[in-house]
Design a protein around this motif. Structure first.
Motif, PDB file in Angstrom:
ATOM      1  N   ASP A 126       2.521   1.626   3.150  1.00  0.00           N
ATOM      2  CA  ASP A 126       3.546   0.657   3.227  1.00  0.00           C
ATOM      3  C   ASP A 126       4.893   1.246   2.691  1.00  0.00           C
ATOM      4  OD1 ASP A 126       2.260  -1.560   4.210  1.00  0.00           O
ATOM      5  OD2 ASP A 126       1.807  -2.188   2.513  1.00  0.00           O
ATOM      6  N   HIS A 163      -5.734  -5.361   2.104  1.00  0.00           N
ATOM      7  CA  HIS A 163      -4.507  -4.665   2.724  1.00  0.00           C
ATOM      8  C   HIS A 163      -4.620  -3.207   2.857  1.00  0.00           C
ATOM      9  CE1 HIS A 163      -1.478  -7.915   1.923  1.00  0.00           C
ATOM     10  NE2 HIS A 163      -2.070  -8.137   0.913  1.00  0.00           N
ATOM     11  N   THR A 168       0.797  -1.221   0.045  1.00  0.00           N
ATOM     12  CA  THR A 168       0.099  -0.052   0.035  1.00  0.00           C
ATOM     13  C   THR A 168       0.806   1.348  -0.058  1.00  0.00           C
ATOM     14  OG1 THR A 168       0.082  -0.008   2.281  1.00  0.00           O
ATOM     15  CG2 THR A 168      -1.754  -1.077   1.463  1.00  0.00           C
ATOM     16  N   LYS A 172      -7.724  -8.883  -2.617  1.00  0.00           N
ATOM     17  CA  LYS A 172      -6.785  -8.848  -1.740  1.00  0.00           C
ATOM     18  C   LYS A 172      -5.985  -7.270  -1.488  1.00  0.00           C
ATOM     19  CE  LYS A 172      -5.376 -13.130  -0.841  1.00  0.00           C
ATOM     20  NZ  LYS A 172      -5.333 -13.531   0.780  1.00  0.00           N
ATOM     21  N   ALA A 229      -3.038   0.903  -3.684  1.00  0.00           N
ATOM     22  CA  ALA A 229      -2.500  -0.443  -3.641  1.00  0.00           C
ATOM     23  C   ALA A 229      -1.645  -0.499  -4.848  1.00  0.00           C
ATOM     24  CB  ALA A 229      -3.681  -1.310  -3.275  1.00  0.00           C
TER      25      ALA A 229
END
Length: 303
Positions: A24, A73, A21, A69, A51
């Motif tokens: 992140d 996340h 992400t 997914k 993402a």
């Protein structure tokens, strides 16, 4: 111009599912400018807002999986719902768009992004190979309200055929929404569902025929005048001698010339018993009038 090295993203792309992400990336010391430069260079690709993953070509179902997914996340409190939950449980879908991907979160009102439909969380969750999701019956009911009777019957048939749910469980899930808008789609889909169907194509063909007003049986056993078993046919118009076979990818393709010969002999034997056979292909499913016309002609011939 920012110089971006592929190694900057190696640790991020080593995260689970090869998805990371924006948060992140920022946590790893990368800026939005670096992210945008990497996107322009094709080092990474955006799955949905915030993402990212490695570039690639995805099938429809791979794209659906990636979006689900990515949503989980991006929103750690999210649960997969509706068609997304059905896919997460491993049940096939018929012509259900990938976008919007359906999730639920502890919010008050429905919200949307470019790729996601985010609804208030109303149900408990179970674990699936894709992550937390509603139970299968709840997902099937919501999917049917969202995407219609044909999509609903196709997936409900598959879930019943594979014994992943039961009619009783589906009826209980329906009761919780029976006064909701579009719940009539679910009522019809449950009445038309048939766990004997062995493929999405058979299910969709049956929906087309039911919508045209015919009663249809699945996996019809045919015997000769001596009671000897002749064949099991995909579909039959009840009370008539009209049979429908769905050819999909041609069931006997792997068997070569021998399989084709056996299929012809089988069909000849059915015709000799007075049956009229209509063959339906995957392409026909998107032209319901072709199927209806072919079956109407067959009924006239069989009369």
């Amino acid at each position: 111009m920012i110089d971006v090295a592929p190694t900057l993203f190696s640790e991020l792309l080593a995260l689970p599912d090869r998805i990371f992400t924006r948060q992140d990336a920022l946590g790893a010391g990368l800026s939005d400018e670096v992210l945008n430069a990497a996107l322009r260079r094709g080092l990474i690709t955006r799955i949905c807002r915030g993402a990212y993953t490695v570039p690639g070509t995805w099938t429809r179902e791979e794209h659906r999986h990636l979006l689900a997914k990515a949503a989980l996340h991006t929103y750690p409190d999210a649960v997969l719902i509706g068609a997304t939950a059905v896919a997460a449980h491993g049940i096939p879908l018929f012509e259900v768009p990938v976008v919007p991907t359906d999730i639920a979160r502890p919010i008050i009102r429905e919200a949307r992004t470019e790729h996601l439909r985010i609804r208030p969380l109303r149900h408990g969750l179970v674990e699936t190979p894709w992550g937390p999701a509603t139970d299968l019956a709840t997902g099937l009911v919501q999917m049917t309200m969202d995407h219609g009777i044909t999509a609903g019957v196709a997936s409900i048939d598959a879930a019943l055929q594979w014994q992943e749910t039961t009619t009783q469980t589906l009826e209980a899930a329906y009761e919780l929404v029976r006064r909701w808008p579009l719940s009539s789609r679910v009522r019809c889909a449950l009445e038309w569902a048939d766990g004997d169907a062995e493929s999405l194509g058979e299910s969709v063909t049956r929906v087309i025929l039911r919508a045209a007003g015919w009663q249809v049986a699945s996996q019809v056993p045919i015997v000769d005048r001596h009671g000897e078993f002749v064949a099991r046919v995909d579909l039959g118009i009840e009370g008539t001698r009209v049979l429908i076979e769905f050819d999909g990818k041609v069931k006997y393709a792997d068997g070569g010339a021998d399989a084709l010969f056996r299929e012809k002999k089988r069909e000849d034997r059915l015709r000799a018993l007075g049956y009229v056979i209509v063959r339906v292909t995957w392409a026909d499913l998107f032209h319901a009038q072709r199927i209806v016309a072919a079956v109407s002609a067959a009924l006239s011939a069989a009369a």
